[in-house]
Motif scaffolding. Structure first.
Motif, PDB file in Angstrom:
ATOM      1  N   LEU A   1       0.832  -1.208   0.000  1.00 51.87           N
ATOM      2  CA  LEU A   1       0.000   0.000   0.000  1.00 51.87           C
ATOM      3  C   LEU A   1       0.865   1.256   0.000  1.00 51.87           C
ATOM      4  CD1 LEU A   1      -2.772  -1.208   2.459  1.00 51.87           C
ATOM      5  CD2 LEU A   1      -3.105  -0.632   0.042  1.00 51.87           C
ATOM      6  N   LYS A   2       2.017   1.193   0.660  1.00 52.17           N
ATOM      7  CA  LYS A   2       2.972   2.306   0.589  1.00 52.17           C
ATOM      8  C   LYS A   2       3.487   2.475  -0.842  1.00 52.17           C
ATOM      9  CE  LYS A   2       4.728   1.881   5.337  1.00 52.17           C
ATOM     10  NZ  LYS A   2       5.906   1.487   6.154  1.00 52.17           N
ATOM     11  N   ALA A   3       3.712   1.338  -1.502  1.00 52.68           N
ATOM     12  CA  ALA A   3       4.172   1.385  -2.903  1.00 52.68           C
ATOM     13  C   ALA A   3       3.130   2.055  -3.792  1.00 52.68           C
ATOM     14  CB  ALA A   3       4.474  -0.026  -3.403  1.00 52.68           C
ATOM     15  N   VAL A   4       1.842   1.775  -3.523  1.00 49.03           N
ATOM     16  CA  VAL A   4       0.771   2.432  -4.276  1.00 49.03           C
ATOM     17  C   VAL A   4       0.828   3.938  -4.063  1.00 49.03           C
ATOM     18  CG1 VAL A   4      -1.717   2.730  -4.502  1.00 49.03           C
ATOM     19  CG2 VAL A   4      -0.771   0.438  -4.292  1.00 49.03           C
ATOM     20  N   ASP A   5       0.976   4.367  -2.819  1.00 45.05           N
ATOM     21  CA  ASP A   5       1.035   5.805  -2.512  1.00 45.05           C
ATOM     22  C   ASP A   5       2.196   6.473  -3.247  1.00 45.05           C
ATOM     23  OD1 ASP A   5      -1.162   5.651  -0.888  1.00 45.05           O
ATOM     24  OD2 ASP A   5      -0.012   5.382   0.959  1.00 45.05           O
ATOM     25  N   ILE A   6       3.336   5.806  -3.266  1.00 45.07           N
ATOM     26  CA  ILE A   6       4.497   6.347  -3.984  1.00 45.07           C
ATOM     27  C   ILE A   6       4.211   6.388  -5.485  1.00 45.07           C
ATOM     28  CG2 ILE A   6       6.885   5.822  -4.661  1.00 45.07           C
ATOM     29  CD1 ILE A   6       7.295   4.820  -1.756  1.00 45.07           C
ATOM     30  N   GLY A   7       3.599   5.307  -6.001  1.00 45.69           N
ATOM     31  CA  GLY A   7       3.265   5.262  -7.428  1.00 45.69           C
ATOM     32  C   GLY A   7       2.265   6.312  -7.838  1.00 45.69           C
TER      33      GLY A   7
ATOM     34  N   LEU B   1      -7.917  -0.211 -11.321  1.00 40.48           N
ATOM     35  CA  LEU B   1      -6.905  -0.163 -12.390  1.00 40.48           C
ATOM     36  C   LEU B   1      -5.837   0.884 -12.089  1.00 40.48           C
ATOM     37  CD1 LEU B   1      -9.157  -0.491 -15.566  1.00 40.48           C
ATOM     38  CD2 LEU B   1      -7.340  -2.069 -14.903  1.00 40.48           C
ATOM     39  N   MET B   2      -6.269   2.068 -11.676  1.00 37.61           N
ATOM     40  CA  MET B   2      -5.321   3.143 -11.364  1.00 37.61           C
ATOM     41  C   MET B   2      -4.362   2.710 -10.253  1.00 37.61           C
ATOM     42  SD  MET B   2      -6.065   7.056 -10.090  1.00 37.61           S
ATOM     43  CE  MET B   2      -6.912   6.509  -8.593  1.00 37.61           C
ATOM     44  N   TYR B   3      -4.912   2.148  -9.193  1.00 40.29           N
ATOM     45  CA  TYR B   3      -4.071   1.726  -8.072  1.00 40.29           C
ATOM     46  C   TYR B   3      -3.178   0.550  -8.455  1.00 40.29           C
ATOM     47  CZ  TYR B   3      -6.745   4.751  -4.919  1.00 40.29           C
ATOM     48  OH  TYR B   3      -7.327   5.835  -4.298  1.00 40.29           O
ATOM     49  N   THR B   4      -3.679  -0.318  -9.320  1.00 41.50           N
ATOM     50  CA  THR B   4      -2.885  -1.467  -9.780  1.00 41.50           C
ATOM     51  C   THR B   4      -1.653  -0.999 -10.543  1.00 41.50           C
ATOM     52  OG1 THR B   4      -4.787  -2.957  -9.870  1.00 41.50           O
ATOM     53  CG2 THR B   4      -2.927  -3.498 -11.288  1.00 41.50           C
ATOM     54  N   LEU B   5      -1.838  -0.040 -11.450  1.00 38.25           N
ATOM     55  CA  LEU B   5      -0.707   0.484 -12.218  1.00 38.25           C
ATOM     56  C   LEU B   5       0.219   1.309 -11.330  1.00 38.25           C
ATOM     57  CD1 LEU B   5      -2.555   1.469 -15.525  1.00 38.25           C
ATOM     58  CD2 LEU B   5      -1.241  -0.595 -15.046  1.00 38.25           C
ATOM     59  N   ALA B   6      -0.365   2.030 -10.393  1.00 33.72           N
ATOM     60  CA  ALA B   6       0.459   2.777  -9.447  1.00 33.72           C
ATOM     61  C   ALA B   6       1.303   1.826  -8.606  1.00 33.72           C
ATOM     62  CB  ALA B   6      -0.422   3.641  -8.542  1.00 33.72           C
ATOM     63  N   ALA B   7       0.734   0.671  -8.263  1.00 35.83           N
ATOM     64  CA  ALA B   7       1.482  -0.331  -7.493  1.00 35.83           C
ATOM     65  C   ALA B   7       2.702  -0.803  -8.267  1.00 35.83           C
ATOM     66  CB  ALA B   7       0.583  -1.519  -7.156  1.00 35.83           C
ATOM     67  N   GLN B   8       2.571  -0.918  -9.584  1.00 32.41           N
ATOM     68  CA  GLN B   8       3.725  -1.358 -10.378  1.00 32.41           C
ATOM     69  C   GLN B   8       4.799  -0.274 -10.442  1.00 32.41           C
ATOM     70  OE1 GLN B   8       5.023  -3.943 -10.968  1.00 32.41           O
ATOM     71  NE2 GLN B   8       5.237  -4.573 -13.085  1.00 32.41           N
ATOM     72  N   VAL B   9       4.374   0.982 -10.506  1.00 29.41           N
ATOM     73  CA  VAL B   9       5.361   2.074 -10.430  1.00 29.41           C
ATOM     74  C   VAL B   9       6.060   2.017  -9.074  1.00 29.41           C
ATOM     75  CG1 VAL B   9       5.717   4.572 -10.422  1.00 29.41           C
ATOM     76  CG2 VAL B   9       4.095   3.552 -12.035  1.00 29.41           C
ATOM     77  N   GLY B  10       5.278   1.819  -8.023  1.00 27.05           N
ATOM     78  CA  GLY B  10       5.858   1.676  -6.695  1.00 27.05           C
ATOM     79  C   GLY B  10       6.751   0.456  -6.596  1.00 27.05           C
ATOM     80  N   ASN B  11       6.368  -0.596  -7.295  1.00 31.07           N
ATOM     81  CA  ASN B  11       7.177  -1.815  -7.333  1.00 31.07           C
ATOM     82  C   ASN B  11       8.565  -1.520  -7.889  1.00 31.07           C
ATOM     83  OD1 ASN B  11       7.966  -4.537  -7.391  1.00 31.07           O
ATOM     84  ND2 ASN B  11       6.959  -4.924  -9.344  1.00 31.07           N
ATOM     85  N   HIS B  12       8.620  -0.690  -8.928  1.00 30.39           N
ATOM     86  CA  HIS B  12       9.906  -0.344  -9.540  1.00 30.39           C
ATOM     87  C   HIS B  12      10.663   0.701  -8.725  1.00 30.39           C
ATOM     88  CE1 HIS B  12       8.118  -1.707 -13.645  1.00 30.39           C
ATOM     89  NE2 HIS B  12       8.528  -2.719 -12.914  1.00 30.39           N
ATOM     90  N   THR B  13      10.008   1.224  -7.685  1.00 36.62           N
ATOM     91  CA  THR B  13      10.624   2.253  -6.844  1.00 36.62           C
ATOM     92  C   THR B  13      11.099   1.676  -5.506  1.00 36.62           C
ATOM     93  OG1 THR B  13       9.109   3.870  -7.824  1.00 36.62           O
ATOM     94  CG2 THR B  13      10.347   4.565  -5.876  1.00 36.62           C
ATOM     95  N   ILE B  14      10.174   1.024  -4.784  1.00 34.04           N
ATOM     96  CA  ILE B  14      10.559   0.442  -3.486  1.00 34.04           C
ATOM     97  C   ILE B  14      10.306  -1.058  -3.418  1.00 34.04           C
ATOM     98  CG2 ILE B  14      10.113   2.612  -2.271  1.00 34.04           C
ATOM     99  CD1 ILE B  14       7.557   1.222  -1.114  1.00 34.04           C
ATOM    100  N   GLY B  15       9.807  -1.641  -4.514  1.00 36.43           N
ATOM    101  CA  GLY B  15       9.537  -3.069  -4.522  1.00 36.43           C
ATOM    102  C   GLY B  15       8.185  -3.411  -3.931  1.00 36.43           C
ATOM    103  N   LEU B  16       7.746  -4.646  -4.155  1.00 41.03           N
ATOM    104  CA  LEU B  16       6.497  -5.154  -3.591  1.00 41.03           C
ATOM    105  C   LEU B  16       6.766  -6.471  -2.879  1.00 41.03           C
ATOM    106  CD1 LEU B  16       3.804  -4.743  -6.409  1.00 41.03           C
ATOM    107  CD2 LEU B  16       4.114  -3.306  -4.403  1.00 41.03           C
ATOM    108  N   ARG B  17       5.941  -6.769  -1.908  1.00 39.39           N
ATOM    109  CA  ARG B  17       5.971  -8.101  -1.323  1.00 39.39           C
ATOM    110  C   ARG B  17       5.294  -9.035  -2.326  1.00 39.39           C
ATOM    111  NH1 ARG B  17       4.257  -8.517   4.900  1.00 39.39           N
ATOM    112  NH2 ARG B  17       5.199 -10.570   4.520  1.00 39.39           N
ATOM    113  N   PRO B  18       6.019 -10.008  -2.851  1.00 40.28           N
ATOM    114  CA  PRO B  18       5.470 -10.832  -3.937  1.00 40.28           C
ATOM    115  C   PRO B  18       4.608 -11.979  -3.447  1.00 40.28           C
ATOM    116  CG  PRO B  18       7.723 -11.472  -3.505  1.00 40.28           C
ATOM    117  CD  PRO B  18       7.426 -10.321  -2.571  1.00 40.28           C
ATOM    118  N   CYS B  19       3.727 -12.423  -4.338  1.00 38.64           N
ATOM    119  CA  CYS B  19       2.971 -13.652  -4.094  1.00 38.64           C
ATOM    120  C   CYS B  19       3.515 -14.684  -5.074  1.00 38.64           C
ATOM    121  CB  CYS B  19       1.477 -13.427  -4.264  1.00 38.64           C
ATOM    122  SG  CYS B  19       0.508 -14.843  -3.693  1.00 38.64           S
ATOM    123  N   ALA B  20       2.831 -14.913  -6.199  1.00 36.49           N
ATOM    124  CA  ALA B  20       3.433 -15.744  -7.237  1.00 36.49           C
ATOM    125  C   ALA B  20       4.626 -15.000  -7.822  1.00 36.49           C
ATOM    126  CB  ALA B  20       2.411 -16.058  -8.316  1.00 36.49           C
TER     127      ALA B  20
END
Length: 471
Positions: free
Chosen positions: A63-69, A103-122
């Protein structure tokens, strides 16, 4: 059903497959989310409140990654798409407010993923729609306990894909796992029953089977439609399952198993070709490139030029084989598939006009994929073999099996292992015919051989308007 009874039912089957999750939910008249939570309670020894708190805690970093994204984040591949969408008043991508926000938050999460990373599932890809969905529930002021229940359902689905992901491939990560989990979540959100949820998950998985990962992880932008597509496919599947009686006869465990088995094959067989065409467009980090030897860069540049040249040649060949737009669609194909019905039916039409005299027997040889789809192609093949009927004759298509019974003509249907083969033999009193073809979809075929005359078969195909491909 009493708590102890359904708890015992879960314990007997643990660890639960998705199919068993649905089965127990059906029996107990509880939601699949409730079953997933109860299973977690048994596994961890925690009570429901503790389980839900731990489930939601797993999303805190994402969720922090989404905020950053949505604000300051910038991705090498995505730029600032999250912030750009956030700056738009009104709909960003689609009219449905919940889906649009997800959709907006999903894409923002990927931007955040490339910034601070995400906790992965698969993988980190499917964590994007998971987090986007949860963030939207939070935005829309859903009850905290309900959000935890939906999150539990999403993670139960994701946990299966996490084990199934053994190689590269969006089929078991962002697109595949994401679509399946989103189908479950949307069904839960809309109040669908467990069997509806199963149908939705199966429907959502079908478009994702075999989809490779590699083109999206290093090429700018492509990941957006994979990860965003998971949300859209999941929502569509849920709505189809809830609002229609569309038949879905594949159990979810079968669908997931197929996805898992196709996954490594895709990585081995499809990804190398994908890399060949996509590598020239991989995004590079200028600071990293300074450390790479110039000879390596020169080889890469040469490979890029060769790929572009080959692509132009392939594209020109495709364009050269295309008919004018005034003739593009061709003849109608009854039965639902130009590959499974159109091409083999046209092979049988040629065979019909090659034979002479009363027809005694029709022998049909099909490669495994066509043989498996015999429920839709055999009627087409038989109506063409017996009457020369085209793929557009839907009335004959509906009557042909009864006519076969009436005439007593012998029919032999065989499976052949030779790839794409569709071979039709018509035994007739005067002249027996045989047409040996390869399937090419769109009603087209490759004519490998024919008797009594291949030249005559080619002439017949031309007269009938059947497109004969060179290879």
């Amino acid at each position: 059903m009493a708590t102890l009874e359904f708890k015992k039912l879960i314990e007997q089957k643990m660890p639960l497959t998705l199919g068993e999750l649905i089965e127990i939910a059906e029996k107990t008249k509880l939601s699949p989310a409730a079953i997933a939570i109860e299973e977690a309670q048994i596994q961890t020894g925690k009570n429901k409140r503790e389980v839900l708190n731990l489930v939601l805690k797993q999303f805190e970093h994402n969720l922090k990654a989404v905020d950053i994204g949505m604000t300051t984040g910038k991705s090498l591949l995505f730029g600032r798409v999250g912030a750009e969408l956030a700056s738009i008043d009104g709909p960003k991508i689609v009219e449905d407010k919940f889906i649009d926000k997800t959709l907006m938050y999903t894409l923002a999460a990927q931007v955040g993923n490339h910034t601070i990373g995400l906790r992965p599932c698969a993988g980190t890809g499917d964590s994007c729609p998971y987090t986007g969905f949860i963030k939207t529930l939070m935005d829309d002021d859903y009850d905290q306990e309900y959000i935890g229940e939906v999150a539990s359902l999403i993670l139960k689905v994701g946990s299966v894909f996490r084990v199934g992901k053994t190689s590269t491939g969006c089929n078991m990560e962002g697109f595949g796992a994401g679509a399946c989990a989103m189908a479950a979540a949307f069904t839960e959100l809309k109040g669908g029953n467990p069997k509806t949820m199963e149908r939705a998950m199966v429907l959502s998985l079908s478009p994702t089977i075999g989809v490779p990962c590699t083109p999206r992880v290093m090429v700018p932008g492509l990941c957006a439609t994979h990860i965003g597509g998971a949300v859209l496919i999941g929502a569509m599947a849920a709505n189809l399952a809830i609002n229609t009686d569309i038949e879905v006869n594949v159990p979810i465990d079968v669908m997931v198993s197929m996805a898992a088995e196709v996954h490594p094959i895709s990585a081995k067989e499809i990804v190398p070709t994908v890399i060949k065409f996509m590598e020239p467009f991989f995004k590079k980090n200028p600071l990293v490139e300074k450390l790479v030897d110039d000879t390596v860069k020169l080889k890469e540049e040469a490979r890029i030029k060769e790929t572009i040249k080959e692509s132009q040649e392939i594209s020109k060949r495709l364009a050269a084989g295309a008919k004018p737009i005034t003739e593009t669609l061709g003849e109608a194909v009854v039965g639902g598939s130009s590959q499974a019905v159109g091409s083999p039916t046209n092979a049988a039409r040629i065979a019909h006009f090659l034979c002479k005299g009363k027809i005694k027997k029709v022998k049909i040889e099909l490669y495994p994929e066509l043989f498996a789809r015999r429920g839709i192609n055999i009627p087409g093949i038989l109506m063409a073999a017996l009457f020369g009927t085209s793929t557009a004759d839907y009335e004959m298509y509906g009557k042909i099996m009864d006519k076969i019974k009436e005439t007593g003509i012998e029919v032999e249907i065989l499976e052949t292992q030779e790839y794409q083969v569709q071979r039709i033999t018509i035994v007739a009193e005067e002249t027996t015919s045989m047409v040996d073809t390869l399937n090419r979809g769109g009603g087209r075929l490759v004519l490998r051989d024919a008797s009594p005359s291949k030249n005559e078969a080619l002439k017949i195909a031309k007269e009938l308007g059947i497109i004969v491909a060179n290879s």
